[in-house]
Design an enzyme around this catalytic site. Structure first.
Site, mmCIF file in Angstrom:
data_model
loop_
_atom_site.group_PDB
_atom_site.id
_atom_site.type_symbol
_atom_site.label_atom_id
_atom_site.label_comp_id
_atom_site.label_asym_id
_atom_site.label_seq_id
_atom_site.Cartn_x
_atom_site.Cartn_y
_atom_site.Cartn_z
ATOM 1 N N GLU A 54 0.820 -1.206 0.000
ATOM 2 C CA GLU A 54 0.000 0.000 0.000
ATOM 3 C C GLU A 54 0.857 1.261 0.000
ATOM 4 O O GLU A 54 0.507 2.273 -0.621
ATOM 5 C CB GLU A 54 -0.922 0.009 1.229
ATOM 6 C CG GLU A 54 -1.860 -1.175 1.292
ATOM 7 C CD GLU A 54 -1.293 -2.359 2.080
ATOM 8 O OE1 GLU A 54 -2.069 -3.010 2.789
ATOM 9 O OE2 GLU A 54 -0.063 -2.608 1.981
ATOM 10 N N TRP A 172 20.063 -43.508 -7.809
ATOM 11 C CA TRP A 172 19.103 -42.411 -7.792
ATOM 12 C C TRP A 172 17.838 -42.851 -8.519
ATOM 13 O O TRP A 172 17.940 -43.483 -9.567
ATOM 14 C CB TRP A 172 19.688 -41.184 -8.478
ATOM 15 C CG TRP A 172 20.830 -40.554 -7.761
ATOM 16 C CD1 TRP A 172 22.154 -40.666 -8.047
ATOM 17 C CD2 TRP A 172 20.748 -39.680 -6.626
ATOM 18 N NE1 TRP A 172 22.901 -39.915 -7.175
ATOM 19 C CE2 TRP A 172 22.053 -39.298 -6.303
ATOM 20 C CE3 TRP A 172 19.707 -39.174 -5.867
ATOM 21 C CZ2 TRP A 172 22.348 -38.441 -5.244
ATOM 22 C CZ3 TRP A 172 19.998 -38.329 -4.826
ATOM 23 C CH2 TRP A 172 21.292 -37.967 -4.521
ATOM 24 N N ARG A 187 14.106 -26.682 -1.426
ATOM 25 C CA ARG A 187 15.011 -26.439 -0.291
ATOM 26 C C ARG A 187 15.305 -24.944 -0.126
ATOM 27 O O ARG A 187 15.415 -24.450 0.994
ATOM 28 C CB ARG A 187 16.316 -27.210 -0.469
ATOM 29 C CG ARG A 187 16.170 -28.715 -0.319
ATOM 30 C CD ARG A 187 17.520 -29.418 -0.329
ATOM 31 N NE ARG A 187 17.379 -30.855 -0.171
ATOM 32 C CZ ARG A 187 18.385 -31.715 -0.092
ATOM 33 N NH1 ARG A 187 19.635 -31.256 -0.156
ATOM 34 N NH2 ARG A 187 18.168 -33.007 0.061
ATOM 35 N N ARG A 210 22.372 -27.335 -3.160
ATOM 36 C CA ARG A 210 23.409 -27.398 -4.190
ATOM 37 C C ARG A 210 22.779 -27.070 -5.545
ATOM 38 O O ARG A 210 22.076 -27.898 -6.136
ATOM 39 C CB ARG A 210 24.047 -28.794 -4.209
ATOM 40 C CG ARG A 210 24.676 -29.177 -2.882
ATOM 41 C CD ARG A 210 25.336 -30.532 -2.904
ATOM 42 N NE ARG A 210 24.436 -31.617 -3.231
ATOM 43 C CZ ARG A 210 23.599 -32.191 -2.353
ATOM 44 N NH1 ARG A 210 23.539 -31.746 -1.100
ATOM 45 N NH2 ARG A 210 22.814 -33.180 -2.721
#
Length: 370
Positions: A54, A172, A187, A210
């Protein structure tokens, strides 16, 4: 510009803010229209402790005219009426005699009582309760209404919902692009990461931020470790025990009187039952430490418990193009508790993204009272 266009304009202005610069404050945008419904001022909240939306809108308008008595200000969130890090925006609106205030969503903070104050000053006030304005500040609303942090749940699985094989191997499942999104968007935009000591042992993880091309960044880490296993000297070399300069590791335990020598370690006392941690026993302590939004990165039990205890607010589910086809592999969810399809947890799909062959499904997890 009509009313709907002005509200949408405010919300889009609010989204211009960098969440890391304003957290735990909400996203707020404001636009000031003259009698002909033309924009004469606009702004958004840009920095914690800095001017509110504002203020920017009114200051910009005053460069064009000193008379705001016929102007209407649209605001995505009810203006503040109390002294915090800045003076009340409500007082500023009254000072300049703005004719009408249109509010897209009310502020859940009990300290804010702007509507009554503005009306007593003779200013017309209209409340829209726009769903988009409310969704924009879901984290802020959760903190003030439910009096707990906002929990985001992240998991990566195969197409058949497995987060590890039967030997607990999980690196993975998702690809590098998916993992970069986790670091850069999840993150980086939460106050801490929540995990369990078992996940850390399994993954040998450091839980840093990272991002490719940037220095490694620290983040606060909250570990559910009832027995304080990691305080044993044999675990001193774990990657999580790097030299921290501005963050800490917080262990959730019921061993409240255990001495801790390291300045980068604190204990949070929690209540546990046969199923594990009772999250409601720690939420107030987390808020007191400034943890308003928390990213949960753990295994099956943590995922399931957060959902079962109605703590999980969002789900980021990365699905890799893989099938384990092994009923003994570790599923992403599931507790030993019967449930009926009629009582299934309801989710609202927010977005879908593709990272090469990985798919990200982003959901809001509906709470019982939603």
């Amino acid at each position: 510009m009509n009313k709907k266009e002005a509200i949408d304009y405010c919300i889009n202005l609010a989204k211009s803010a960098n969440e890391n610069e304003i957290r735990p404050n909400p996203f707020v945008g404001a636009v000031l229209l003259d009698e002909a419904n033309q924009i004469i001022g606009e702004g958004f909240h840009q920095k914690l402790g800095g001017p509110h939306a504002e203020v920017f809108a009114i200051e910009q308008a005053l460069q064009k005219t000193t008379d705001l008595s016929q102007a209407t200000i649209y605001i995505s969130l009810e203006p503040c009426s109390h002294f915090g890090k800045t003076p009340p925006c409500c007082d500023l609106i009254i000072k300049h005699g703005i004719k009408k205030v249109i509010i897209a969503s009310l502020d859940p903070n009990p300290k804010v009582e702007s509507v009554e104050k503005l009306r007593l000053a003779g200013i017309e006030v209209e409340i829209i309760n726009d769903p988009s304005a409310i969704t924009l500040n879901k984290r802020f609303f959760t903190q003030h209404i439910k009096l707990r942090p906002y929990f985001l749940l992240k998991t990566a699985s195969t197409i058949d919902g497995k987060i590890a094989d039967r030997n607990n191997h999980s690196k993975w499942i998702s690809n590098e692009d998916s993992r970069q999104f986790v670091h850069a968007q999840l993150r980086s935009n939460t106050d801490a990461i929540l995990t369990s000591y078992k996940t850390i042992l399994q993954d040998d993880a450091s839980f840093t931020i990272r991002i490719e091309g940037e220095p490694i960044k620290e983040t606060n880490l909250i570990i559910i470790d009832k027995e304080l296993t990691f305080l044993n000297t044999e675990y001193n070399k774990l990657p999580i025990f790097y030299n921290r300069t501005n963050t800490k590791i917080y262990f959730i335990t019921d061993k409240k009187n255990t001495p801790v020598n390291a300045s980068s370690i604190e204990l949070i006392e929690g209540d546990f039952n046969n199923e594990g941690l009772i999250f409601s026993s720690i939420t107030a302590q987390l808020m007191e430490k400034g943890f308003y939004s928390i990213l949960a990165e753990g295994g099956q039990k943590l995922n399931a418990s957060l959902i079962d205890q109605n703590m999980a607010d969002e789900l980021y589910w990365f699905i890799a193009p893989k099938l384990l086809n092994d009923q003994q592999a570790i599923p992403m969810l599931g507790i030993d508790k019967a449930n009926h399809l009629d009582n299934a947890y309801r989710l609202e799909l927010v977005d879908m993204k593709r990272f090469q062959e990985d798919i990200l499904l982003h959901y809001f997890i509906k709470q019982p009272l939603d």
